[in-house]
Design an enzyme around this catalytic site. Structure first.
Site, short mmCIF file in Angstrom:
data_model
loop_
_atom_site.label_atom_id
_atom_site.label_comp_id
_atom_site.label_asym_id
_atom_site.label_seq_id
_atom_site.Cartn_x
_atom_site.Cartn_y
_atom_site.Cartn_z
N MET A 21 -6.13 -4.95 -11.80
CA MET A 21 -5.71 -4.68 -10.42
C MET A 21 -6.94 -4.48 -9.56
O MET A 21 -7.73 -3.56 -9.80
CB MET A 21 -4.81 -3.45 -10.34
CG MET A 21 -3.45 -3.64 -10.98
SD MET A 21 -2.43 -2.13 -10.89
CE MET A 21 -3.13 -1.19 -12.27
N CYS A 107 -3.69 -14.31 -7.88
CA CYS A 107 -3.92 -13.45 -6.71
C CYS A 107 -3.46 -14.15 -5.43
O CYS A 107 -3.88 -15.27 -5.14
CB CYS A 107 -5.39 -13.08 -6.60
SG CYS A 107 -5.75 -12.05 -5.14
N ARG A 232 1.49 -1.58 -11.48
CA ARG A 232 1.84 -0.45 -10.62
C ARG A 232 2.60 0.65 -11.36
O ARG A 232 2.59 1.81 -10.93
CB ARG A 232 2.64 -0.95 -9.41
CG ARG A 232 1.79 -1.74 -8.41
CD ARG A 232 2.63 -2.28 -7.26
NE ARG A 232 3.50 -3.37 -7.66
CZ ARG A 232 4.44 -3.89 -6.89
NH1 ARG A 232 4.66 -3.39 -5.68
NH2 ARG A 232 5.16 -4.91 -7.31
#
Length: 358
Positions: A21, A107, A232
């Protein structure tokens, strides 16, 4: 044993991986997740152009801390020759700690795709395959890639694209169940994981909307994924990897983490950041709020967290939060035993805390 067979064997034992990330997975974050159950952690995405020009800041993203037993390094760019050069340089400097090289083709950030990098490569399959071939030609570790369903909304090119990457030498592919144009909106479509797995013989890692240990276990059981990326879902929850493993492989229920345990973890994370990446201490303003979610007076504490500027200020604030949580828990116990007590002024918490609750 081929690299793909090696990865499949590893994933059978440890299927839940800490995803790369940008702006998050620095050395402190990686170690925090590894200490609490992640079997492998990825770097932030690293520019092959930055490595080509020998940027020391770029190398800071690559090099593992002393405590890290291994690291997966994710590269991004658009020039095959720079990938070949980068793989060679990363292998030389990281040495035996290098677990694998991952190529970012997922991405969706504008500053990345406008250069033809990241998910923009899904619109250039021949170039994407050339990049994988260039990386594989220099690598002595597995080379993998992360992709999306497609670039534009409605595109569903992931199965054919993954097959192309396998032919070019990729040892595994991770697929995120959204298009690049979706960014992170809407729901991730996990069915694409099965479609990709049907087209390739290499392991497929599922990605997208894995927010809890239950989500991770469900993706593993309900799709053809050999492994699961947790991104996340690790925010403020470094235990998610061990919890998902225990749930999926042993059937153990997911434990509830106490406020005290979460505050201890926050202190640990703050100390790691202070020690290993002090220049990134401002990131604590973000990740501290993740650990505070659901705590008494969390909204007010979040307002205080974003004003912290130093390690010492963060630690002093956690001391205050800890005292407040203990007081709140004592009040709840007393109320449960004796009924509501007369209101008392909580001066140590300040007016902001009295006015605003979680």
């Amino acid at each position: 044993m081929s690299f793909s067979d090696e990865l499949r064997s590893r994933l059978e034992a440890e299927p839940f991986l800490m995803a790369p990330m940008a702006g998050v997975t620095d050395a402190a974050y990686r170690i925090m997740m590894r200490r609490h159950g992640a079997p492998l952690a990825y770097s932030e995405m690293v520019s092959v152009a930055g490595l080509h020009y020998a940027s020391e800041h770029t190398w800071e993203l690559v090099l593992p801390a002393e405590e890290e037993p291994s690291i997966a390094v994710q590269l991004f760019g658009s020039k095959p020759d720079q990938f070949a050069e980068a793989v060679e340089a990363v292998e030389e400097r990281v040495g035996d700690k290098l677990a694998l090289i991952d190529i970012n083709m997922a991405c969706p950030a504008r500053k990345v795709i406008t250069k033809g990098e990241g998910s923009a490569l899904m619109e250039q399959p021949a170039l994407a395959a050339d990049i994988v071939r260039a990386a594989v030609s220099r690598a002595h570790v597995p080379v993998t890639a992360k992709i999306r369903i497609g670039f534009a909304t409605g595109d569903r090119v992931a199965p054919a694209f993954a097959e192309l990457l396998e032919d070019a030498g990729a040892a595994a592919v991770a697929v995120h169940g959204r298009s690049a144009k979706q960014l992170y909106t809407g729901a991730a479509d996990w069915s694409v994981i099965d479609e990709v797995a049907e087209r390739v013989s290499i392991p497929v890692i599922g990605s997208g909307d894995v927010f809890t240990a239950e989500d991770a276990a469900r993706m593993l059981s309900e799709t053809a994924a050999s492994g699961v990326f947790i991104a996340r879902g690790s925010y403020g929850n470094p235990w998610i990897f061990e919890d998902a493993h225990s749930l999926a492989l042993e059937g153990a229920p997911v434990p509830e983490r106490s406020y005290a345990e979460r505050l201890r973890a926050l202190r640990e994370h703050l100390a790691l950041t202070h020690e290993l990446v002090p220049r990134a201490m401002a990131r604590a303003r973000t990740y501290a709020t993740w650990y505070l979610k659901g705590m008494p007076h969390a909204a007010a504490w979040r307002g205080r967290v974003v004003r912290c500027a130093s390690y010492e200020e963060f630690c002093a604030l956690v001391d205050e939060i800890e005292a407040d949580v203990r007081a709140a828990e004592e009040a709840m116990r007393a109320q449960a035993e004796h009924g509501p007590a007369p209101a008392r002024d909580a001066g140590h918490r300040g007016a902001a805390l009295r006015a605003e609750d979680a």
